[in-house]
Scaffold this active site. Structure first.
Site, PDB file in Angstrom:
ATOM      1  N   SER A  67       0.818  -1.208   0.000  1.00  0.00           N
ATOM      2  CA  SER A  67       0.000   0.000   0.000  1.00  0.00           C
ATOM      3  C   SER A  67       0.862   1.272   0.000  1.00  0.00           C
ATOM      4  CB  SER A  67      -0.912   0.022   1.224  1.00  0.00           C
ATOM      5  OG  SER A  67      -1.677  -1.164   1.287  1.00  0.00           O
TER       6      SER A  67
HETATM    7  N1  SAH Z   1      -0.765  -4.585   3.764  1.00  0.00           N
HETATM    8  C1  SAH Z   1      -0.169  -5.088   2.543  1.00  0.00           C
HETATM    9  C2  SAH Z   1      -1.083  -4.784   1.397  1.00  0.00           C
HETATM   10  C3  SAH Z   1      -1.155  -5.914   0.439  1.00  0.00           C
HETATM   11  S1  SAH Z   1      -2.408  -5.722  -0.812  1.00  0.00           S
HETATM   12  C4  SAH Z   1       1.217  -4.521   2.360  1.00  0.00           C
HETATM   13  O1  SAH Z   1       1.526  -3.510   2.988  1.00  0.00           O
HETATM   14  O2  SAH Z   1       1.998  -5.092   1.606  1.00  0.00           O
HETATM   15  C5  SAH Z   1      -3.747  -6.598  -0.073  1.00  0.00           C
HETATM   16  C6  SAH Z   1      -3.527  -8.042   0.186  1.00  0.00           C
HETATM   17  O3  SAH Z   1      -4.758  -8.600   0.591  1.00  0.00           O
HETATM   18  C7  SAH Z   1      -3.056  -8.873  -1.001  1.00  0.00           C
HETATM   19  O4  SAH Z   1      -1.805  -9.424  -0.700  1.00  0.00           O
HETATM   20  C8  SAH Z   1      -4.137  -9.958  -1.140  1.00  0.00           C
HETATM   21  O5  SAH Z   1      -3.607 -11.220  -1.503  1.00  0.00           O
HETATM   22  C9  SAH Z   1      -4.744  -9.974   0.247  1.00  0.00           C
HETATM   23  N2  SAH Z   1      -6.097 -10.489   0.375  1.00  0.00           N
HETATM   24  C10 SAH Z   1      -7.174 -10.246  -0.395  1.00  0.00           C
HETATM   25  N3  SAH Z   1      -8.252 -10.894   0.087  1.00  0.00           N
HETATM   26  C11 SAH Z   1      -7.864 -11.561   1.206  1.00  0.00           C
HETATM   27  C12 SAH Z   1      -8.515 -12.420   2.154  1.00  0.00           C
HETATM   28  N4  SAH Z   1      -9.811 -12.718   2.058  1.00  0.00           N
HETATM   29  N5  SAH Z   1      -7.785 -12.913   3.172  1.00  0.00           N
HETATM   30  C13 SAH Z   1      -6.463 -12.639   3.288  1.00  0.00           C
HETATM   31  N6  SAH Z   1      -5.792 -11.844   2.424  1.00  0.00           N
HETATM   32  C14 SAH Z   1      -6.482 -11.311   1.385  1.00  0.00           C
END
Ligand code: SAH
Length: 225
Positions: A67
């Site tokens: 993010s």
């Molecule tokens: N906080 C992370 C953001 C990653 S983007 C960072 O700073 O890197 C959001 C993430 O949510 C993705 O990696 C995606 O695979 C995950 N995601 C989406 N739906 C999900 C779910 N139901 N349970 C767990 N992870 C999920």
């Protein structure tokens, strides 16, 4: 001993916090201090390291992104995480947001649906010396029933509506922040539990990758079987 490379990154990190975060109104000094300290460039793959302190999300593999720094700061501030808190991080991706939360809290339970991201994030957290995290591969839209209740829950993926199990897994006085909206744009929703009441307020507009799973966008790009 720090190398010239890490010194350069430290300078850029301090500039990031000043220009992109403090100057845009994030006031919680603990959030600012932690984001000055955590080496964000360690959480992205080598080709993106030079862009790690830019004002944008970056690819982390599997079609997912780390993010934007400002969004990490806003969501963290909204959760008012305290030293003794138990926090749930849904969609932990690269582990960067997890690291920020873990530096403020007692324990973070991180749930990520893509097992290869879980493996990489786990290795990165170990490398940067963060040990108060339980990482799990699975559907975080149902929360983490075996580790609840939580003082704070953060969802880093856009949901079609507020996932009900997350409300139920908040302690009395607990906070939840979740982007809610369409697949292409959302708004942060910030909720505080007061007994059986949930007080909701609306935050800034945002664009997150979709939350998949049982309480997300069903099967949209999911790695789950
Ligand atoms: N906080 C992370 C953001 C990653 S983007 C960072 O700073 O890197 C959001 C993430 O949510 C993705 O990696 C995606 O695979 C995950 N995601 C989406 N739906 C999900 C779910 N139901 N349970 C767990 N992870 C999920």
């Amino acid at each position: 001993m720090s190398t010239p490379f890490t010194d350069e990154m430290t300078v850029r990190r301090h500039q990031m916090v000043r220009d992109q975060i403090a100057n845009r109104g994030v006031r919680d000094f603990r959030v600012l201090e932690v984001m000055r300290r955590i080496p964000r460039h360690e959480f992205v793959a080598e080709p993106y390291r030079s862009q790690a302190y830019g004002d944008r999300p970056l690819p982390i593999g599997g079609g997912q992104t780390i993010s934007q720094p400002y969004m990490v700061a806003v969501m963290t501030e909204a959760l008012s995480v305290g030293r003794g808190d138990r926090v749930l991080d849904v969609g932990s991706g690269s582990g960067y947001q997890t690291a920020v939360l873990a530096s403020l809290a007692e324990l973070v339970v991180a749930v990520e649906q893509d097992p290869s991201l879980v493996k990489d994030a786990h290795a990165t957290l170990q490398r940067v010396g963060i040990t108060n995290v339980l990482m799990r591969a699975g559907d975080g839209s149902v929360g983490a029933p075996e580790h609840q209740p939580f003082d704070a829950i953060l969802v880093a993926a856009g949901a079609p509506s507020i996932p009900k199990p997350l409300l139920a897994q908040l302690k009395d006085g607990g906070r939840l922040v979740v982007p809610v909206g369409s697949l292409s744009s959302q708004r942060l929703v910030i909720i505080r539990r007061n007994g059986d009441r949930y007080v909701e307020r609306s935050g800034c507009g945002c664009v997150f990758v979709p939350l998949v799973g049982q309480h997300g966008w069903e099967d949209f790009g999911s790695k789950m079987t």
